[in-house]
Scaffold this motif. Sequence first.
Motif: not given
Lengths: 304, 301
Positions: A140-145, A167-172, A233
């Motif tokens: 998680a610490m390596q990937v932004p939205m 859920r963790a990283r995909l923007r709407p 989200g």
Amino acid sequence: MTPSVRHRGDREPRLWEERRGDRTVRWTRTPGRLPAVYGERWIERGGVLWRQWEPTRSKLAAAIEVGWAGDLPTPGDRWLYLGAASGTTASHVADLVGPAGRVYAVERSPRPFRRLLGWAERWPNVLPILADAREPSRFAMQVPMVDGLYVDIAQPDQVRLALENARARLRPGGALLLALKTASMGREAGPADHLAQASEYLARWIDLEESVRLSPFHRGHYFLGGRAREELGRLPDEALTWVPASLAPRPPSRRPRPAGRGPDRRSDRGTGRWRPRPGRPGTTGADRPGAGREDRPRSTRRAG
Amino acid sequence: MVAPLLLWRGPRVWLISASGAVTEVPVPGGREALVRAAADGGPVPGSRTAAPRGPLAVVPGALRPNEGAGGTDLVRAATPTEGRVALERLPPLPLEEERSFAFDVARRALARALAQPDERVATLAREEERIERALVREGNAQRELAEGAEETVAEYLRGAARFLDEVERHHAEVEGRLARTVRAHAPNLSAVLGEKVAARLIALAGSLRALAQMPASRLQLLGARRRPSHGRGPRFGAIYRAARMDEVPLERQGAYARTVASLAVIAARLDLAGRPGESARELLARRDRRIRDLRAGGGRR
């Protein structure tokens, strides 16, 4: 006869489709340093290198070939790529998003990852991550939205894993692309049933495009995906305990086991079917109906 | 957002205070420590938790924000939903910084993964097999050349023979290294099957754990070229080269393969449980008894 050429992508073309007779040859624009990633063909036109993208090698290319109408990686996008392996498709995704985009390529297995690392050093927009898609908190610490999530992991619960990572990283509004390997989802149901189950599950949080079948390029594979809705989200943990119906434990037999008998050897040995690994949140399935009854006999017709 | 959050993103850790202000938090050990934590899944420097867990992975503890915003007691890691929102508030991370962090983490994690005993055995086993195949191929090619060789060819052959000797020496060295590695990793399995076959089976299965979880019938066919079919399927895979296979009469080798495969699965389970190499003594006795029976023409059940 001159080939008809079609470019996709906005400012500068990154995908080149060329009609040759009754087939289409695709090329992606490459940041420009050879050798090629996996032995594919390449050409140089106008000082730009293009690498051939074959449907037999890449499921995304196969999806385009069979008429996938949904979103594709576009220039400037950030994509999270789960199951990059040695990076055949990931390299083309990196070509499509271009120098302004980024590809976070996640692979679990060290051997293919070593090859991925080898070429990723020459690709300025690829960030390789050695991690398991099953444990998003580890990377998680390596990937932004991200603007897109590409999932190609041949796992029984691949759909659930895709959703958990989305859920963790995909923007709407971001794109989810899923290469569904139905053979990994159990043999009890057929490919079409698996596709139907997966689509029904995903459609609650994703605006799905029409799925395509990747035959004859990849046997037993479907390609599905769509755009993330706003509520993805806020997806509750409970929604992530889903398993395909073919892998869910069968309902217990109606006839109770006669009292006073020892443990049933046959059923104690396990059914040999896949079950979610215990011990991690969201994967235990402890709150599924019928949970904890797995070691009851499956059939009433047992050898006495 | 109400309570303050700590976010770990690449080489930096950020504190988002209750008022929404974003400040960078110094981490003991700095970037190097974060690379280690990301690659090894170890504790985040300064925190008291065992592993970086939770969606954004930094958990309070001894981490001290440089400004008092809320105090350490109120600082906590984000839930998935908060994480999504909070990520958007961070200042952008320059590509070069992010990329160099990712590569440092990846290289460290890869070195760590490849140093696992299973991976060491698999790497050596594949290399050994590759050299062995090359030796057979080159040897055959030279023998073909040697028939009716005239002077120029004969001179070439002398050089080629020296080359082949070198490769053979290298092969012996790799074999020795492989044997030592696999004996340390799977002593019981290598006692039952011989080191080379044990190593190849581990490489084919992917890991000792995968091998130990296999049914014996599958282990018996690991490395087989043909698939089992409705007619006569294959009887052997890599197990064909198992220890003492050549002492069994040809027509009973399939029976021996069955026996030794079932013993091998038990041995792999002993190894997985960390039992010492002597645990296989009973398995070896059963193996040798079976060989005696098969040689005597018996053993049919």
